[in-house]
Design a protein around this motif. Structure first.
Motif, short mmCIF file in Angstrom:
data_model
loop_
_atom_site.label_atom_id
_atom_site.label_comp_id
_atom_site.label_asym_id
_atom_site.label_seq_id
_atom_site.Cartn_x
_atom_site.Cartn_y
_atom_site.Cartn_z
N ALA A 155 0.83 -1.20 0.00
CA ALA A 155 0.00 0.00 0.00
C ALA A 155 0.87 1.26 0.00
O ALA A 155 0.55 2.25 -0.67
CB ALA A 155 -0.93 -0.01 1.21
N GLU A 179 -2.72 1.59 11.23
CA GLU A 179 -3.24 1.71 9.87
C GLU A 179 -4.74 1.96 9.85
O GLU A 179 -5.27 2.52 8.90
CB GLU A 179 -2.90 0.45 9.06
CG GLU A 179 -3.62 -0.82 9.48
CD GLU A 179 -2.96 -1.52 10.66
OE1 GLU A 179 -3.42 -2.62 11.01
OE2 GLU A 179 -1.98 -0.98 11.22
N GLN A 180 -5.45 1.56 10.92
CA GLN A 180 -6.88 1.79 10.98
C GLN A 180 -7.21 3.23 11.37
O GLN A 180 -8.29 3.74 11.05
CB GLN A 180 -7.52 0.81 11.96
CG GLN A 180 -7.35 -0.65 11.54
CD GLN A 180 -7.96 -1.62 12.53
OE1 GLN A 180 -9.01 -1.35 13.11
NE2 GLN A 180 -7.31 -2.75 12.74
N PHE A 197 -6.44 1.96 6.33
CA PHE A 197 -6.86 0.58 6.07
C PHE A 197 -8.22 0.34 6.71
O PHE A 197 -8.48 0.75 7.84
CB PHE A 197 -5.85 -0.41 6.64
CG PHE A 197 -6.28 -1.85 6.50
CD1 PHE A 197 -6.25 -2.46 5.25
CD2 PHE A 197 -6.71 -2.57 7.61
CE1 PHE A 197 -6.65 -3.78 5.12
CE2 PHE A 197 -7.10 -3.89 7.47
CZ PHE A 197 -7.07 -4.50 6.22
N TRP A 203 -7.85 -0.34 1.20
CA TRP A 203 -7.02 0.82 1.54
C TRP A 203 -7.61 2.05 0.86
O TRP A 203 -8.09 1.97 -0.28
CB TRP A 203 -5.59 0.62 1.05
CG TRP A 203 -4.83 -0.40 1.84
CD1 TRP A 203 -4.80 -1.74 1.62
CD2 TRP A 203 -4.02 -0.15 2.99
NE1 TRP A 203 -4.00 -2.35 2.57
CE2 TRP A 203 -3.51 -1.40 3.42
CE3 TRP A 203 -3.67 1.00 3.69
CZ2 TRP A 203 -2.67 -1.52 4.52
CZ3 TRP A 203 -2.83 0.88 4.79
CH2 TRP A 203 -2.35 -0.37 5.20
#
Length: 251
Positions: A155, A179-180, A197, A203
């Motif tokens: 990503a 990432e969240q 994410f 993504w």
């Protein structure tokens, strides 16, 4: 300025797979107690970019494997201690609320940066330190599933390719599941954005700079390999869905 502190997206997409690959390769020659598990958490701290080796269970030492701007492999060792009552806690990042941890995050002291001539030596020493920190029997070579990390690296490369004209950089805080929440992105010309994410496999890239807006979303499956082979990030984002938007100022 953020771009002078944080690594370029292209640099992160190169360094993180390098760290992961050598660390996974060295795992085959060590042994840890049955049930041993750890996460590789991307982090940028005091000019060190790499993966923090976050083991499941109590540990008194924090290890981070990565490199500084000169590119030399470094293993950082820090001693952990419980934060004192009433200590300040991070509750927001770039204006976004961060969920409270189930327990207080430990504070760190006694930092030591160990430099190595090459990545295999650094990765081997990192595993030797983990073997010392986690005694016990029976033991076996650790089984690693680092597909989630490989997914992040892909990503990052996809975002670096898409934002190449802005020379975008990325900031890692070293938070679990960061990432969240989204990785903050910065551009040399004042651009801002984020890479996020969303479960199970999507993504989203958002970017705005000088009146131009980019919004893209794509899906890709995490690779399935127990030892996370020395795989480099690929430019193929395995896109199932891609949405792009561009808004330019009137001429």
């Amino acid at each position: 300025m953020p771009q002078a502190i944080y690594p370029l997206l292209s640099q992160a997409a190169t360094i993180l797979p390098l760290v992961r690959g050598h660390f996974a390769e060295a795992a085959r020659r060590c042994s840890l107690p049955l049930g041993f598990s750890l996460d590789l958490v991307p982090i940028l701290e005091e000019e060190l970019l790499g993966y923090e080796l976050t083991a499941v269970g109590d540990a008194e030492t924090c290890l981070t494997l990565g490199c500084k701007p000169d590119g030399e492999p470094v293993l950082r060792k820090e001693t952990l201690t419980n934060a004192p009552p009433g200590a300040l806690q991070l509750v927001a990042l770039d204006g976004r609320t961060i969920a409270r941890a189930p327990r207080e995050l430990p504070s760190r002291y006694g930092r030591r940066d160990l430099r190595f001539p090459d990545w295999p030596s650094a990765a081997k020493f990192a595993w030797a330190e983990l073997e010392t920190l986690f005694p016990g029997a029976p033991r076996r070579p650790p089984l690693l599933n680092l597909g989630r990390n490989a997914l992040l690296e892909r990503a990052l490369l996809a975002a670096a390719t898409r934002l190449a004209q802005w020379n975008a950089s990325v900031h890692f805080c070293g938070l679990p599941n960061e990432e969240q929440f989204g990785y903050a992105l910065y551009g040399a010309g004042g651009g801002r954005g984020e890479l996020i994410f969303r479960h199970p496999d999507q993504w989203t890239l958002r970017w705005k700079s000088a009146g131009e807006v980019v919004c893209e979303a794509w899906s890709m499956a995490a690779p399935d390999f127990p030892h996370a082979r020395n795989e480099t990030a690929t430019r193929d984002a395995s896109s199932v869905q891609r949405i792009s938007g561009h808004i330019k100022p009137p001429q």
